[in-house]
Design a protein around this motif. Structure first.
Motif: not given
Ligand SMILES: CC(C)(COP(=O)(O)OP(=O)(O)OC[C@H]1O[C@@H](n2cnc3c(N)ncnc32)[C@H](O)[C@@H]1OP(=O)(O)O)[C@@H](O)C(=O)NCCC(=O)NCCSC(=O)C[C@H](O)C(=O)O
Ligand SMILES: [Mg+2]
Length: 285
Positions: A37-56
Motif C-alpha cells: 500500500e502506502d510505501a509503494v508508488t503507483t508506478e511500482e504497485k504491480t511489479s511489487a506484487r511479483g517481487i514479494l511473491a518471489e521473496a516469500l
C-alpha cells in the motif's frame, strides 16, 4: 481467532525494495508487514506484487510472522492484490482503512480461510471498532495513526492526546474479542528517545507491540514490550507466595506490601509465559 505469540516489533517493509526484503531475514523482529500500500508508488504497485511473491517463495524469514498489506479493495490494485496475497502463503493479510465488518467480508470472499488483520485508521473504523473486532476471520488490529491523524486534522503531540479516544476504543474492541492489537508507527525513525516514550505509553495502555518503519527502531521496541527482569522476578515471587497461602486454604498473599489474589496470579503466569515465548523465539532465529 486468537493469536498467542510475541508481536512486540512489527516491521513494515516496502514490497518494492528487494534489498530491504532481504535484510529483514536477519532482523530480530517478531513480525513483518510486507507492504503493497502506502510505501509503494503507483508506478511500482504491480511489479511489487511479483517481487514479494518471489521473496516469500524463497523463504528465510524463520519464526517471524509474515503479513501482507494489500491496497484497499476500492483501489485499482486491491482485488488483484488480495487474490495474489492469498496464493503467497503468508500468515495473514492486512486490509487498510477498514471502516466496517463488510470490508472484511469482501476480502474474505477473495481470500478464503487466510487469517485477516485490519488497519484501524479512519473515524468510522474507530466508531465501528467493536463490530470489526467481532469478525470471525480476524486475528489482529493495527493502528494507523498517520491516517487517523490526517482524517482528524490533529496536531502531533508527544502524549498523543488527540488520538487517545480512537486508541482506547480499538484497545477495548480488541481485548473484548481476544485479538492482538499493535500500536501505530513513530515517524521520526532516528529519535530513539521519542520512540522509547511512545513505546512505554503503548505498552502501559495494553498494546502487544508497535509497528515500525526502520530497522533502527527494533531494539528499543523489543525491550519496551518485553517483560523486564524485575517484572519476571516479581511474577515468580507472586506465584510462589500465592501457592503457599493457597496450600493452607487462604486466598490472599502479600508480596512487596501488595495483595496478591488469583487474578494477579493469572497476570503473573501470563507474563512468565510471554517471557518464555520470547526466549523460545530467539532460539529459533
Ligand atoms: C524511511 C526509509 C525510506 C529510510 O530508508 P533508507 O534511506 O534506505 O534507510 P537507511 O539507509 O537508513 O537503511 C539502512 C538499511 O536498512 C534497510 N532498511 C531500511 N528500511 C527498512 C525496512 N523498513 N525494512 C527492512 N530494511 C530496511 C535499507 O535497505 C538499508 O539496508 P542495507 O543497504 O542493506 O544496509 C525506509 O526505512 C522505509 O521505506 N521504511 C518503510 C516505510 C513504510 O513502510 N511506510 C509505510 C508504512 S507506515 C504506514 O503506512 C502506517 C499506517 O498506515 C498509518 O496510517 O499510520
Ligand atoms: Mg495508513
Amino acid at each position: 481467532m486468537a493469536l498467542d505469540r510475541p508481536l512486540r516489533s512489527v516491521l513494515y517493509i516496502p514490497a518494492s525494495k528487494p534489498r530491504a526484503l532481504d535484510k529483514a531475514r536477519g532482523l530480530p523482529v517478531d513480525a513483518i508487514i510486507f507492504d503493497l500500500e502506502d510505501a509503494v508508488t503507483t508506478e511500482e504497485k504491480t511489479s511489487a506484487r511479483g517481487i514479494l511473491a518471489e521473496a516469500l517463495s524463497q523463504g528465510g524469514y524463520g519464526p517471524r510472522m509474515r503479513i501482507v498489506r494489500i491496497n484497499a479493495l476500492d483501489t485499482p490494485w486491491g482485488i488483484d492484490d488480495a487474490r495474489a496475497a492469498a496464493e503467497m502463503g503468508a500468515d495473514a493479510i492486512l486490509l487498510p482503512k477498514v471502516s466496517s465488518p463488510a470490508d472484511l467480508d469482501a476480502l474474505a470472499a477473495l481470500t478464503g480461510d487466510t487469517p485477516l488483520w485490519a488497519m484501524m485508521e479512519t473515524p468510522m473504523g474507530m466508531l465501528n471498532a467493536a463490530a470489526i473486532a467481532a469478525h470471525p476471520n480476524l486475528q489482529a488490529l493495527v493502528m494507523g495513526t498517520n491516517d487517523l491523524a490526517k482524517e482528524l486534522n490533529t496536531r502531533a503531540r508527544p502524549d498523543r492526546l488527540p488520538l487517545q479516544a480512537g486508541l482506547g476504543l480499538c484497545l477495548l474492541a480488541a481485548k473484548a474479542h481476544g485479538l492482538a492489537i499493535i500500536d501505530g508507527v513513530y515517524n521520526a525513525f532516528k529519535d530513539d528517545e521519542g520512540l522509547e516514550v511512545e513505546c512505554a505509553q503503548g505498552r502501559d495502555m495494553g498494546f502487544d507491540g508497535k509497528t515500525l518503519i526502520h530497522p533502527a527502531q527494533v531494539a528499543v521496541t523489543n525491550t519496551a514490550f518485553s517483560p523486564s527482569e524485575t517484572e519476571i522476578d516479581t511474577a515468580r515471587r507472586q506465584i510462589a507466595a500465592f501457592d503457599e497461602v493457597a496450600a493452607s486454604g487462604q486466598g490472599v498473599a502479600v508480596v512487596d506490601g501488595k495483595i496478591v489474589e488469583n487474578l494477579h496470579v493469572d497476570t503473573a503466569r501470563k507474563l512468565i509465559a510471554q517471557a518464555e515465548a520470547i526466549a523460545a523465539m530467539a532460539q529459533d532465529e
